[in-house]
Design a protein around this motif. Structure first.
Motif, PDB file in Angstrom:
ATOM      1  N   ALA A   1     -44.485 -27.252 -37.818  1.00 29.09           N
ATOM      2  CA  ALA A   1     -43.253 -26.457 -37.809  1.00 29.09           C
ATOM      3  C   ALA A   1     -43.320 -25.374 -36.745  1.00 29.09           C
ATOM      4  N   CYS A   2     -44.472 -24.724 -36.629  1.00 30.17           N
ATOM      5  CA  CYS A   2     -44.640 -23.682 -35.609  1.00 30.17           C
ATOM      6  C   CYS A   2     -44.470 -24.263 -34.216  1.00 30.17           C
ATOM      7  N   ARG A   3     -45.137 -25.375 -33.938  1.00 32.25           N
ATOM      8  CA  ARG A   3     -45.076 -25.956 -32.599  1.00 32.25           C
ATOM      9  C   ARG A   3     -43.695 -26.513 -32.288  1.00 32.25           C
ATOM     10  N   ALA A   4     -43.082 -27.172 -33.251  1.00 36.56           N
ATOM     11  CA  ALA A   4     -41.765 -27.750 -33.004  1.00 36.56           C
ATOM     12  C   ALA A   4     -40.717 -26.664 -32.775  1.00 36.56           C
ATOM     13  N   VAL A   5     -40.771 -25.599 -33.569  1.00 36.40           N
ATOM     14  CA  VAL A   5     -39.812 -24.512 -33.396  1.00 36.40           C
ATOM     15  C   VAL A   5     -40.014 -23.829 -32.044  1.00 36.40           C
ATOM     16  N   ALA A   6     -41.267 -23.601 -31.655  1.00 38.96           N
ATOM     17  CA  ALA A   6     -41.526 -22.971 -30.358  1.00 38.96           C
ATOM     18  C   ALA A   6     -41.025 -23.842 -29.207  1.00 38.96           C
ATOM     19  N   SER A   7     -41.259 -25.151 -29.291  1.00 37.17           N
ATOM     20  CA  SER A   7     -40.802 -26.041 -28.227  1.00 37.17           C
ATOM     21  C   SER A   7     -39.282 -26.127 -28.200  1.00 37.17           C
ATOM     22  N   ALA A   8     -38.662 -26.164 -29.387  1.00 40.78           N
ATOM     23  CA  ALA A   8     -37.198 -26.215 -29.442  1.00 40.78           C
ATOM     24  C   ALA A   8     -36.589 -24.936 -28.881  1.00 40.78           C
ATOM     25  N   ALA A   9     -37.194 -23.782 -29.212  1.00 43.68           N
ATOM     26  CA  ALA A   9     -36.684 -22.524 -28.671  1.00 43.68           C
ATOM     27  C   ALA A   9     -36.864 -22.465 -27.162  1.00 43.68           C
ATOM     28  N   GLY A  10     -38.004 -22.957 -26.668  1.00 41.20           N
ATOM     29  CA  GLY A  10     -38.201 -22.988 -25.228  1.00 41.20           C
ATOM     30  C   GLY A  10     -37.190 -23.873 -24.523  1.00 41.20           C
ATOM     31  N   ALA A  11     -36.874 -25.018 -25.139  1.00 38.88           N
ATOM     32  CA  ALA A  11     -35.851 -25.891 -24.551  1.00 38.88           C
ATOM     33  C   ALA A  11     -34.479 -25.229 -24.581  1.00 38.88           C
ATOM     34  N   ALA A  12     -34.188 -24.522 -25.666  1.00 40.21           N
ATOM     35  CA  ALA A  12     -32.894 -23.841 -25.766  1.00 40.21           C
ATOM     36  C   ALA A  12     -32.772 -22.722 -24.745  1.00 40.21           C
ATOM     37  N   LEU A  13     -33.880 -22.034 -24.473  1.00 37.97           N
ATOM     38  CA  LEU A  13     -33.831 -20.933 -23.518  1.00 37.97           C
ATOM     39  C   LEU A  13     -33.641 -21.411 -22.087  1.00 37.97           C
ATOM     40  N   ARG A  14     -33.765 -22.706 -21.864  1.00 40.29           N
ATOM     41  CA  ARG A  14     -33.486 -23.236 -20.535  1.00 40.29           C
ATOM     42  C   ARG A  14     -32.008 -23.545 -20.338  1.00 40.29           C
ATOM     43  N   THR A  15     -31.191 -23.222 -21.340  1.00 41.85           N
ATOM     44  CA  THR A  15     -29.744 -23.364 -21.221  1.00 41.85           C
ATOM     45  C   THR A  15     -29.100 -21.987 -21.320  1.00 41.85           C
TER      46      THR A  15
ATOM     47  N   ALA B   1     -38.639 -30.930 -17.385  1.00 41.47           N
ATOM     48  CA  ALA B   1     -37.458 -30.076 -17.211  1.00 41.47           C
ATOM     49  C   ALA B   1     -37.656 -29.130 -16.045  1.00 41.47           C
ATOM     50  N   ARG B   2     -36.579 -28.738 -15.475  1.00 40.57           N
ATOM     51  CA  ARG B   2     -36.586 -27.711 -14.435  1.00 40.57           C
ATOM     52  C   ARG B   2     -36.076 -26.410 -15.013  1.00 40.57           C
ATOM     53  N   ALA B   3     -36.558 -25.320 -14.495  1.00 41.44           N
ATOM     54  CA  ALA B   3     -36.176 -24.010 -15.029  1.00 41.44           C
ATOM     55  C   ALA B   3     -34.680 -23.789 -14.835  1.00 41.44           C
ATOM     56  N   VAL B   4     -34.117 -23.113 -15.814  1.00 42.72           N
ATOM     57  CA  VAL B   4     -32.676 -22.848 -15.734  1.00 42.72           C
ATOM     58  C   VAL B   4     -32.338 -21.949 -14.556  1.00 42.72           C
ATOM     59  N   ALA B   5     -33.317 -21.144 -14.143  1.00 40.14           N
ATOM     60  CA  ALA B   5     -33.035 -20.243 -13.027  1.00 40.14           C
ATOM     61  C   ALA B   5     -32.761 -21.017 -11.746  1.00 40.14           C
TER      62      ALA B   5
END
Length: 534
Positions: A150-164, A263-267
């Motif tokens: 749960a910790c790893r999945a949530v962290a990865s999901a949040a990281g993916a979301a922060l790229r949008t 993925a590429r950075a959102v920046a």
């Protein structure tokens, strides 16, 4: 095989990096986790009269552990000693890499503490008989894997979301709201928690809802309870549910890892529009104004800086909501100063967002002063409207809603906010120059969900010790306003307002001057710190 190799790599990294503030932080966190795990095990010892009461109690405790692990990446960071990006060029399937990283995560102190906490299930099952004990021993590793995944999945999901772009707004806002709700619940619920602990020590059965056993963290206690009742279908269903959920989270994490590595950075995808550039050009009439315009664009487009702004707004909104929810009007006046303090603390590493780009400033003769002043102007332009809007809440509330406390606090706000805003703009640039470090070295959401390195840990400790200076600047104007309101001296109130403005202006000017002089003298050392490996 991959898991064993990754475990050995992790131990090698930790063995060579177990020094300084990293070791201090790890020992302190381990001691706190050990106390929590011991409390969970002790909760399984009392005889509450019925097995279902103990099952609900353990299910509630496991729910808290699971929630803490799921939200941990946003507050404390995750253990990224072995980052997925290190293995991007290896011909490893995503699921195999996820399994190896899970094995490496399990070979650590946090995972051992979680395992100890879930061993309370075995302690409780041992008192029910051999069958429940066997089921409990099978459920303990499944519960531990659940929190790790749960910790790893949530962290990865949040990281993916922060790229949008939408995720840059929603994720920090959601996290700040959850933290604020947790703090408010802690303030409101500690008497109930104390009474609950007393009842538990007396052996009284806790009055907990039965749905706790139906939630995933309660499937382990549900399986043991089924075995105690000879309901083997429920026991098998609880264990099978945990196993399937663990497999599903592992698969989800593998998918997120595959996307993260490609993925590429959102920046790199964000581009300025021509009309925004045209609107910004008239503001750049000097070097300092040009630096301010560039800093304002960074506050808007840079992921980490944008997160700070959204998190400040979300964190500050919680006391206002709580004030109306529980009828605590005295929370309203502290919202604006709290927002300024949080903004200063979280943005205290402004130059850290530049990284190696600081080189452009250092090779331009005489640009240090304009760079520092521009960042100060931009910081004030971003957070002054937020503080003013939050402080205005105390002025628009009618007396029957806000109470006498809110009305009495209005002159304090007028005097204190200018002092804290000016001092905050000076403190963030001075700290950023004096103790700047690479982003990611200090952990947390803006640091890439990672544990702090030695440099970041030292800088974080310095920031926590240095930060109370911001509150000290509010004491003189607040004291003058108190003297005027309590002693019936109107001129003292106006003197407090003037003192707040003077202190804020003096702090901004003097700390900014110290910052740009230090940048001119020790700029190469700061550049080396910003480009050091995390």
């Amino acid at each position: 095989m991959a898991g064993l190799v990754l475990i050995r790599m992790k131990y090698a990294v930790l063995r060579n990096g177990w020094t300084g503030w990293r070791a201090v932080r790890a020992v302190a966190g381990g001691a706190a986790g050990l106390l929590a795990a011991a409390a969970t095990v002790l909760a399984a010892l009392p005889d509450l009269g019925a097995p279902e009461a103990s099952a609900r109690l353990l299910a509630g405790a496991f729910a808290l552990w699971t929630l803490g692990w799921a939200l941990g990446p946003f507050v404390l960071g995750t253990d990224t000693t072995l980052r997925p990006g290190y293995f991007a060029l290896l011909p490893l399937p995503a699921w195999r890499l996820a399994a190896g990283l899970l094995a490496a995560a399990a070979a650590g102190v946090p995972a051992a503490l979680a395992l100890l906490a879930f061993c309370s299930l075995a302690v409780w099952g041992a008192g029910l008989g051999p069958g429940p004990l066997a089921v409990a021993l099978a459920a303990v590793p499944l519960q531990t894997a659940l929190v790790l995944l749960a910790c790893r999945a949530v962290a990865s999901a949040a990281g993916a979301a922060l790229r949008t772009r939408l995720g840059m707004d929603l994720v920090p806002l959601l996290v700040s709201v959850l933290i604020g709700v947790g703090l408010t619940a802690g303030l409101m619920g500690w008497p109930y928690a104390l009474g609950f602990a007393v009842r538990l020590a007396e052996g009284a059965g806790p009055e907990l809802p039965g749905w706790l056993l139906l939630a995933p963290p309660g499937w382990g206690p549900l399986a043991v309870l089924g075995a105690a009742r000879a309901d083997w279908a429920a026991a098998a269903g609880g264990l099978a549910g945990l196993a399937l959920l663990d497999a599903a989270l592992l698969g989800l994490w593998a998918v997120l890892l595959r996307r993260e590595l490609g993925a590429r950075a959102v920046a790199g995808r964000l581009r300025a529009r021509a009309r925004r550039r045209a609107a910004a050009r008239p503001l750049a009439w000097s070097a300092a104004s040009a630096a301010a315009v560039r800093a304002l664009r960074s506050w808007q487009r840079d992921t980490g800086m944008h997160i700070i702004v959204v998190a400040v707004v979300g964190t500050a909104a919680i006391p206002v909501i709580a004030a109306f929810a529980v009828d605590w009007p005295y929370l309203v006046p502290i919202v604006a100063p709290l927002a300024v303090a949080v903004a200063a603390k979280e943005s205290a590493n402004l130059f850290g967002f530049d990284g190696s780009a600081l080189w452009h400033t250092l090779v331009t003769p005489g640009s240090e002063r304009a760079e520092v002043r521009g960042r100060q102007f931009a910081w004030l332009a971003v957070f002054t409207p937020i503080a003013v809007l939050l402080g205005a809440v105390a002025f628009v509330l009618p007396p029957e809603v806000g109470g006498e406390v809110t009305a009495a606090a209005r002159p304090y706000l007028v005097a204190v906010l200018p002092a804290m805003l000016g001092a905050g703009s000076g403190l963030v640039v001075w700290y950023s120059v004096a103790a700047g470090h690479a982003i990611g070295a200090e952990g947390g959401a803006t640091g890439g969900f990672s544990h702090p390195g030695p440099a970041g840990a030292r800088a974080g400790l310095a920031r926590h010790l240095f930060h109370p200076l911001l509150w000290l600047t509010a004491l003189p104007p607040a004291a003058l306003v108190a003297l005027g309101t309590l002693g019936g001296l109107p001129f003292a109130v106006w003197a407090g307002v003037a003192a707040g403005a003077a202190i804020g202006a003096a702090a901004a000017v003097l700390l900014g001057r110290a910052a740009h002089r230090r940048l001119a003298e020790r700029g190469p050392e700061l550049l080396a710190a910003l480009t050091a490996p995390v």
